[in-house]
Design a protein around this motif. Structure first.
Motif, PDB file in Angstrom:
ATOM      1  N   GLY A 120     -20.048   2.178  11.307  1.00 37.11           N
ATOM      2  CA  GLY A 120     -19.818   1.460  10.946  1.00 37.11           C
ATOM      3  C   GLY A 120     -21.217  -0.029  10.840  1.00 37.11           C
ATOM      4  N   ARG A 121     -21.837   0.072  12.415  1.00 35.83           N
ATOM      5  CA  ARG A 121     -23.291  -0.480  12.434  1.00 35.83           C
ATOM      6  C   ARG A 121     -23.664  -0.313  12.071  1.00 35.83           C
ATOM      7  NH1 ARG A 121     -21.338   0.115  19.063  1.00 35.83           N
ATOM      8  NH2 ARG A 121     -20.148  -1.964  19.160  1.00 35.83           N
ATOM      9  N   ASP A 122     -24.202   0.721  11.664  1.00 35.19           N
ATOM     10  CA  ASP A 122     -25.184   1.053  10.952  1.00 35.19           C
ATOM     11  C   ASP A 122     -24.998   0.328   8.971  1.00 35.19           C
ATOM     12  OD1 ASP A 122     -27.506   2.053  12.785  1.00 35.19           O
ATOM     13  OD2 ASP A 122     -26.599   4.181  11.911  1.00 35.19           O
ATOM     14  N   ILE A 123     -24.455   0.629   8.662  1.00 34.53           N
ATOM     15  CA  ILE A 123     -23.524  -0.120   7.331  1.00 34.53           C
ATOM     16  C   ILE A 123     -23.574  -1.723   7.036  1.00 34.53           C
ATOM     17  CG2 ILE A 123     -22.167  -0.455   5.555  1.00 34.53           C
ATOM     18  CD1 ILE A 123     -21.094   2.349   6.592  1.00 34.53           C
ATOM     19  N   MET A 124     -23.694  -2.550   8.708  1.00 37.67           N
ATOM     20  CA  MET A 124     -23.380  -3.895   9.046  1.00 37.67           C
ATOM     21  C   MET A 124     -24.903  -3.814   8.887  1.00 37.67           C
ATOM     22  SD  MET A 124     -20.883  -4.748   7.565  1.00 37.67           S
ATOM     23  CE  MET A 124     -21.184  -6.677   8.007  1.00 37.67           C
ATOM     24  N   ALA A 125     -25.509  -3.246   9.971  1.00 35.34           N
ATOM     25  CA  ALA A 125     -27.040  -3.849  10.013  1.00 35.34           C
ATOM     26  C   ALA A 125     -28.036  -3.922   8.723  1.00 35.34           C
ATOM     27  CB  ALA A 125     -27.647  -2.792  11.181  1.00 35.34           C
ATOM     28  N   GLY A 126     -27.687  -2.641   7.642  1.00 39.59           N
ATOM     29  CA  GLY A 126     -27.947  -2.664   6.365  1.00 39.59           C
ATOM     30  C   GLY A 126     -27.999  -3.288   5.706  1.00 39.59           C
TER      31      GLY A 126
ATOM     32  N   MET B 266     -23.102  -4.489  20.715  1.00 41.20           N
ATOM     33  CA  MET B 266     -23.335  -3.042  21.945  1.00 41.20           C
ATOM     34  C   MET B 266     -24.248  -2.921  23.050  1.00 41.20           C
ATOM     35  SD  MET B 266     -25.403   0.253  20.163  1.00 41.20           S
ATOM     36  CE  MET B 266     -26.486  -0.063  20.080  1.00 41.20           C
ATOM     37  N   LEU B 267     -25.448  -3.377  22.885  1.00 42.12           N
ATOM     38  CA  LEU B 267     -26.279  -3.852  24.077  1.00 42.12           C
ATOM     39  C   LEU B 267     -26.002  -4.641  25.233  1.00 42.12           C
ATOM     40  CD1 LEU B 267     -29.780  -4.270  21.978  1.00 42.12           C
ATOM     41  CD2 LEU B 267     -28.733  -1.955  23.240  1.00 42.12           C
ATOM     42  N   THR B 268     -24.982  -5.617  25.015  1.00 46.69           N
ATOM     43  CA  THR B 268     -24.272  -6.421  26.344  1.00 46.69           C
ATOM     44  C   THR B 268     -23.615  -5.579  26.875  1.00 46.69           C
ATOM     45  OG1 THR B 268     -24.588  -8.727  24.624  1.00 46.69           O
ATOM     46  CG2 THR B 268     -23.109  -8.519  26.483  1.00 46.69           C
ATOM     47  N   GLU B 269     -22.630  -4.614  25.773  1.00 42.43           N
ATOM     48  CA  GLU B 269     -21.987  -3.797  27.070  1.00 42.43           C
ATOM     49  C   GLU B 269     -22.414  -3.019  27.605  1.00 42.43           C
ATOM     50  OE1 GLU B 269     -18.373  -0.684  25.993  1.00 42.43           O
ATOM     51  OE2 GLU B 269     -19.427  -1.806  24.588  1.00 42.43           O
ATOM     52  N   ALA B 270     -23.841  -1.836  27.009  1.00 44.00           N
ATOM     53  CA  ALA B 270     -24.756  -1.557  27.652  1.00 44.00           C
ATOM     54  C   ALA B 270     -25.321  -1.601  29.126  1.00 44.00           C
ATOM     55  CB  ALA B 270     -25.905  -0.619  27.322  1.00 44.00           C
ATOM     56  N   ARG B 271     -25.887  -3.291  28.619  1.00 44.18           N
ATOM     57  CA  ARG B 271     -26.035  -3.422  29.867  1.00 44.18           C
ATOM     58  C   ARG B 271     -25.352  -3.462  31.417  1.00 44.18           C
ATOM     59  NH1 ARG B 271     -29.377  -7.229  26.649  1.00 44.18           N
ATOM     60  NH2 ARG B 271     -27.619  -8.696  27.422  1.00 44.18           N
ATOM     61  N   SER B 272     -24.361  -4.228  31.283  1.00 43.40           N
ATOM     62  CA  SER B 272     -22.809  -4.230  31.646  1.00 43.40           C
ATOM     63  C   SER B 272     -22.308  -3.569  32.946  1.00 43.40           C
ATOM     64  CB  SER B 272     -21.587  -5.199  31.587  1.00 43.40           C
ATOM     65  OG  SER B 272     -20.514  -5.403  32.277  1.00 43.40           O
ATOM     66  N   ILE B 273     -22.735  -2.055  32.277  1.00 38.20           N
ATOM     67  CA  ILE B 273     -22.002  -0.561  32.724  1.00 38.20           C
ATOM     68  C   ILE B 273     -23.964  -0.570  33.354  1.00 38.20           C
ATOM     69  CG2 ILE B 273     -22.013   1.747  31.775  1.00 38.20           C
ATOM     70  CD1 ILE B 273     -20.481   0.780  29.100  1.00 38.20           C
ATOM     71  N   ALA B 274     -24.457  -1.199  33.115  1.00 43.19           N
ATOM     72  CA  ALA B 274     -25.869  -0.490  33.634  1.00 43.19           C
ATOM     73  C   ALA B 274     -25.842  -1.039  34.923  1.00 43.19           C
ATOM     74  CB  ALA B 274     -27.201  -0.692  32.836  1.00 43.19           C
ATOM     75  N   ILE B 275     -25.403  -1.928  35.136  1.00 44.20           N
ATOM     76  CA  ILE B 275     -25.548  -3.265  36.220  1.00 44.20           C
ATOM     77  C   ILE B 275     -24.689  -2.389  37.270  1.00 44.20           C
ATOM     78  CG2 ILE B 275     -25.050  -5.293  37.179  1.00 44.20           C
ATOM     79  CD1 ILE B 275     -26.540  -7.026  34.685  1.00 44.20           C
ATOM     80  N   LYS B 276     -23.460  -2.327  36.845  1.00 41.84           N
ATOM     81  CA  LYS B 276     -21.799  -1.297  36.997  1.00 41.84           C
ATOM     82  C   LYS B 276     -22.602  -0.594  37.925  1.00 41.84           C
ATOM     83  CE  LYS B 276     -18.534  -3.609  34.663  1.00 41.84           C
ATOM     84  NZ  LYS B 276     -17.225  -3.072  33.555  1.00 41.84           N
TER      85      LYS B 276
ATOM     86  N   LYS C 273     -24.541  -8.727  15.436  1.00 44.27           N
ATOM     87  CA  LYS C 273     -24.128  -8.653  15.962  1.00 44.27           C
ATOM     88  C   LYS C 273     -23.606  -7.343  16.801  1.00 44.27           C
ATOM     89  CE  LYS C 273     -22.679 -13.690  15.031  1.00 44.27           C
ATOM     90  NZ  LYS C 273     -21.604 -14.719  15.147  1.00 44.27           N
ATOM     91  N   GLY C 274     -22.786  -6.302  16.043  1.00 42.50           N
ATOM     92  CA  GLY C 274     -22.100  -5.402  15.944  1.00 42.50           C
ATOM     93  C   GLY C 274     -23.367  -4.364  17.310  1.00 42.50           C
ATOM     94  N   TYR C 275     -24.825  -5.095  17.307  1.00 46.55           N
ATOM     95  CA  TYR C 275     -25.786  -4.228  17.740  1.00 46.55           C
ATOM     96  C   TYR C 275     -26.011  -4.997  19.175  1.00 46.55           C
ATOM     97  CZ  TYR C 275     -27.243  -1.334  14.802  1.00 46.55           C
ATOM     98  OH  TYR C 275     -27.710  -0.003  14.017  1.00 46.55           O
ATOM     99  N   THR C 276     -25.766  -6.119  19.055  1.00 45.80           N
ATOM    100  CA  THR C 276     -25.699  -7.674  20.298  1.00 45.80           C
ATOM    101  C   THR C 276     -24.732  -6.838  21.278  1.00 45.80           C
ATOM    102  OG1 THR C 276     -26.466  -9.112  18.863  1.00 45.80           O
ATOM    103  CG2 THR C 276     -25.359  -9.943  20.903  1.00 45.80           C
TER     104      THR C 276
END
Length: 105
Positions: free
Chosen positions: A32-38, A53-63, A48-51
């Motif tokens: 779904g994110r890929d379609i919207m990115a296209g 996703m990366l915000t969530e991933a950064r939070s997990i990495a910090i935890k 925004k979908g990728y933003t």
């Protein structure tokens, strides 16, 4: 626990350097994110979908980084940095790393 991108913690003395700690996460793209990115690629604008996703991933990495620092008995993690890399065509890794330290009071 205190964590910072700076090499020191204001009003605290670093009394012991424990070791470098890290936390990472590999995140894959969502169809779904890929379609919207296209579509955004055609008209322009923030992906925004990728933003999110990366915000969530950064939070997990910090935890994960903080969890490892706590296991060592650290009071803080200083000098935190982030890196990203492509793992496969559809996924990337976010790595957070820094130095676990003990602080004097």
């Amino acid at each position: 626990m205190i964590y910072t991108t700076t090499e020191t913690v204001p009003n605290h003395e670093i009394t012991e350097i424990l070791e470098v700690v890290s936390g990472n996460v590999v995140q894959s793209k969502h169809v779904g994110r890929d379609i919207m990115a296209g579509l955004k690629g055609i008209v322009g604008g923030e992906l925004k979908g990728y933003t999110e996703m990366l915000t969530e991933a950064r939070s997990i990495a910090i935890k994960r980084l903080l969890s490892k620092a706590k296991e060592l008995g650290a009071d803080a993690v200083v000098g935190i940095r982030f890196t990203t890399s492509s793992i496969t065509e559809g996924s990337s890794e976010i790595l957070a790393f820094g130095t676990a330290v003990k602080l004097g009071r």
